[in-house]
Design a protein around this motif. Sequence first.
Motif, mmCIF file in Angstrom:
data_model
loop_
_atom_site.group_PDB
_atom_site.id
_atom_site.type_symbol
_atom_site.label_atom_id
_atom_site.label_comp_id
_atom_site.label_asym_id
_atom_site.label_seq_id
_atom_site.Cartn_x
_atom_site.Cartn_y
_atom_site.Cartn_z
ATOM 1 N N ALA A 145 0.829 -1.207 0.000
ATOM 2 C CA ALA A 145 0.000 0.000 0.000
ATOM 3 C C ALA A 145 0.868 1.263 0.000
ATOM 4 C CB ALA A 145 -0.926 0.007 1.212
ATOM 5 N N ILE A 146 2.049 1.192 0.577
ATOM 6 C CA ILE A 146 2.944 2.347 0.630
ATOM 7 C C ILE A 146 3.828 2.412 -0.611
ATOM 8 C CG2 ILE A 146 4.866 3.377 1.914
ATOM 9 C CD1 ILE A 146 3.625 2.155 4.427
ATOM 10 N N GLN A 147 4.321 1.267 -1.066
ATOM 11 C CA GLN A 147 5.227 1.218 -2.214
ATOM 12 C C GLN A 147 4.719 0.177 -3.214
ATOM 13 O OE1 GLN A 147 7.036 2.129 -4.637
ATOM 14 N NE2 GLN A 147 8.558 3.014 -3.284
ATOM 15 N N PRO A 148 3.835 0.579 -4.138
ATOM 16 C CA PRO A 148 3.254 -0.379 -5.080
ATOM 17 C C PRO A 148 4.263 -0.933 -6.085
ATOM 18 C CG PRO A 148 2.476 1.827 -5.553
ATOM 19 C CD PRO A 148 3.281 1.916 -4.298
ATOM 20 N N MET A 149 5.435 -0.334 -6.207
ATOM 21 C CA MET A 149 6.435 -0.827 -7.159
ATOM 22 C C MET A 149 7.023 -2.167 -6.740
ATOM 23 S SD MET A 149 6.484 1.169 -9.689
ATOM 24 C CE MET A 149 7.894 0.542 -10.539
ATOM 25 N N THR A 150 6.752 -2.621 -5.513
ATOM 26 C CA THR A 150 7.326 -3.901 -5.070
ATOM 27 C C THR A 150 6.783 -5.069 -5.888
ATOM 28 O OG1 THR A 150 5.625 -4.102 -3.362
ATOM 29 C CG2 THR A 150 7.735 -3.126 -2.724
ATOM 30 N N HIS A 151 5.580 -4.939 -6.417
ATOM 31 C CA HIS A 151 4.987 -6.020 -7.215
ATOM 32 C C HIS A 151 4.955 -5.692 -8.707
ATOM 33 C CE1 HIS A 151 3.946 -8.065 -3.590
ATOM 34 N NE2 HIS A 151 3.123 -7.111 -3.181
ATOM 35 N N SER A 152 5.681 -4.687 -9.120
ATOM 36 C CA SER A 152 5.665 -4.302 -10.527
ATOM 37 C C SER A 152 6.649 -5.146 -11.327
ATOM 38 C CB SER A 152 5.996 -2.822 -10.672
ATOM 39 O OG SER A 152 7.320 -2.602 -10.274
ATOM 40 N N PRO A 153 6.402 -5.294 -12.622
ATOM 41 C CA PRO A 153 7.332 -6.064 -13.456
ATOM 42 C C PRO A 153 8.639 -5.293 -13.670
ATOM 43 C CG PRO A 153 5.555 -5.155 -14.781
ATOM 44 C CD PRO A 153 5.216 -4.872 -13.359
ATOM 45 N N PRO A 154 9.726 -5.987 -14.015
ATOM 46 C CA PRO A 154 11.026 -5.329 -14.205
ATOM 47 C C PRO A 154 11.000 -4.219 -15.256
ATOM 48 C CG PRO A 154 11.296 -7.699 -14.149
ATOM 49 C CD PRO A 154 9.822 -7.430 -14.134
ATOM 50 N N ARG A 155 10.150 -4.372 -16.270
ATOM 51 C CA ARG A 155 10.052 -3.349 -17.313
ATOM 52 C C ARG A 155 9.652 -2.009 -16.714
ATOM 53 N NH1 ARG A 155 5.325 -1.903 -20.230
ATOM 54 N NH2 ARG A 155 4.376 -3.513 -19.004
ATOM 55 N N ASP A 156 8.685 -2.003 -15.791
ATOM 56 C CA ASP A 156 8.258 -0.759 -15.160
ATOM 57 C C ASP A 156 9.363 -0.177 -14.281
ATOM 58 O OD1 ASP A 156 5.848 -0.989 -16.401
ATOM 59 O OD2 ASP A 156 4.771 -1.756 -14.649
ATOM 60 N N ARG A 157 10.088 -1.033 -13.609
ATOM 61 C CA ARG A 157 11.172 -0.558 -12.746
ATOM 62 C C ARG A 157 12.293 0.083 -13.562
ATOM 63 N NH1 ARG A 157 11.767 -5.434 -8.360
ATOM 64 N NH2 ARG A 157 9.587 -5.443 -7.742
ATOM 65 N N LEU A 158 12.507 -0.407 -14.769
ATOM 66 C CA LEU A 158 13.542 0.175 -15.617
ATOM 67 C C LEU A 158 13.148 1.541 -16.156
ATOM 68 C CD1 LEU A 158 14.764 -2.942 -17.621
ATOM 69 C CD2 LEU A 158 15.996 -1.690 -15.856
ATOM 70 N N LEU A 159 11.837 1.782 -16.240
ATOM 71 C CA LEU A 159 11.371 3.060 -16.775
ATOM 72 C C LEU A 159 11.354 4.178 -15.729
ATOM 73 C CD1 LEU A 159 8.458 1.835 -19.056
ATOM 74 C CD2 LEU A 159 10.716 2.652 -19.742
ATOM 75 N N ILE A 160 11.477 3.848 -14.452
ATOM 76 C CA ILE A 160 11.435 4.854 -13.393
ATOM 77 C C ILE A 160 12.555 5.893 -13.544
ATOM 78 C CG2 ILE A 160 11.726 5.212 -10.905
ATOM 79 C CD1 ILE A 160 10.024 2.744 -10.471
ATOM 80 N N PRO A 161 13.828 5.494 -13.764
ATOM 81 C CA PRO A 161 14.860 6.532 -13.934
ATOM 82 C C PRO A 161 14.600 7.459 -15.120
ATOM 83 C CG PRO A 161 15.880 4.398 -13.558
ATOM 84 C CD PRO A 161 14.414 4.163 -13.730
ATOM 85 N N ILE A 162 14.019 6.931 -16.189
ATOM 86 C CA ILE A 162 13.702 7.766 -17.346
ATOM 87 C C ILE A 162 12.606 8.771 -16.984
ATOM 88 C CG2 ILE A 162 12.797 7.737 -19.702
ATOM 89 C CD1 ILE A 162 14.161 4.963 -19.961
ATOM 90 N N ALA A 163 11.599 8.310 -16.241
ATOM 91 C CA ALA A 163 10.527 9.220 -15.815
ATOM 92 C C ALA A 163 11.067 10.300 -14.879
ATOM 93 C CB ALA A 163 9.427 8.427 -15.125
ATOM 94 N N LEU A 164 11.953 9.923 -13.962
ATOM 95 C CA LEU A 164 12.541 10.904 -13.047
ATOM 96 C C LEU A 164 13.416 11.908 -13.801
ATOM 97 C CD1 LEU A 164 13.470 8.650 -10.018
ATOM 98 C CD2 LEU A 164 11.599 10.297 -10.180
ATOM 99 N N LEU A 165 14.161 11.438 -14.781
ATOM 100 C CA LEU A 165 14.980 12.334 -15.591
ATOM 101 C C LEU A 165 14.109 13.319 -16.366
ATOM 102 C CD1 LEU A 165 17.862 12.997 -16.481
ATOM 103 C CD2 LEU A 165 17.553 11.401 -18.353
ATOM 104 N N GLY A 166 12.979 12.829 -16.886
ATOM 105 C CA GLY A 166 12.053 13.711 -17.593
ATOM 106 C C GLY A 166 11.447 14.757 -16.683
ATOM 107 N N ARG A 167 11.124 14.367 -15.460
ATOM 108 C CA ARG A 167 10.575 15.351 -14.511
ATOM 109 C C ARG A 167 11.618 16.391 -14.129
ATOM 110 N NH1 ARG A 167 6.971 11.643 -10.395
ATOM 111 N NH2 ARG A 167 5.476 10.958 -11.984
ATOM 112 N N ALA A 168 12.850 15.941 -13.924
ATOM 113 C CA ALA A 168 13.933 16.882 -13.590
ATOM 114 C C ALA A 168 14.179 17.852 -14.745
ATOM 115 C CB ALA A 168 15.216 16.127 -13.252
#
Length: 174
Positions: A145-168
């Motif tokens: 409930a606090i960190q939903p990424m724990t059950h996410s597939p590896p593909r989604d986890r790989l996209l997180i740095p790209i999303a953070l870079l885009g926000r920055a």
Amino acid sequence: CALVAELALRLAGSLKVAMIAGCLFAAHPVHVEAVAYIVGRAESACAVGALGALVLMLRPMTRRRALAIFACFMVSLLSKEQGLLVPLMLAGIWVLRCRGSRPSADERAATKFLCVIVVFSLAVYIAYREHILPWYWETNLLDYAIQPMTHSPPRDRLLIPIALLGRAAALLVM
């Protein structure tokens, strides 16, 4: 801001470029939180240590300069963990500075001395930090409930740095 201007002056060799860099750094709104709140002092101390080390690195290396760079590195590292990046920035400055010229024997000896004390202190810091608080978090202890990424597939986890870079990048543009 003065350290940013001095770094720009030493890198570009132009007073105009240095003044513009220092003024832009001073006027950028990203510094408000680091200056306005008491907890932001760590950010400022880390930046002063890192910028001081980079500025000192752009002059001929001596043992005294190596100790000063090491002191700036320690201020940066002990203020925030982003100080772990200072040795990489110092290596980049060293490559940039030594491009096309061969340093003297005294300068090489002082640089080796700096490398030894930085690597040794970094190893001690990392070992102590790992002992106090491990770098790896056990994901089984994280609540879904606090960190939903724990059950996410590896593909989604790989996209997180790209999303953070885009926000920055979007924040920098704004």
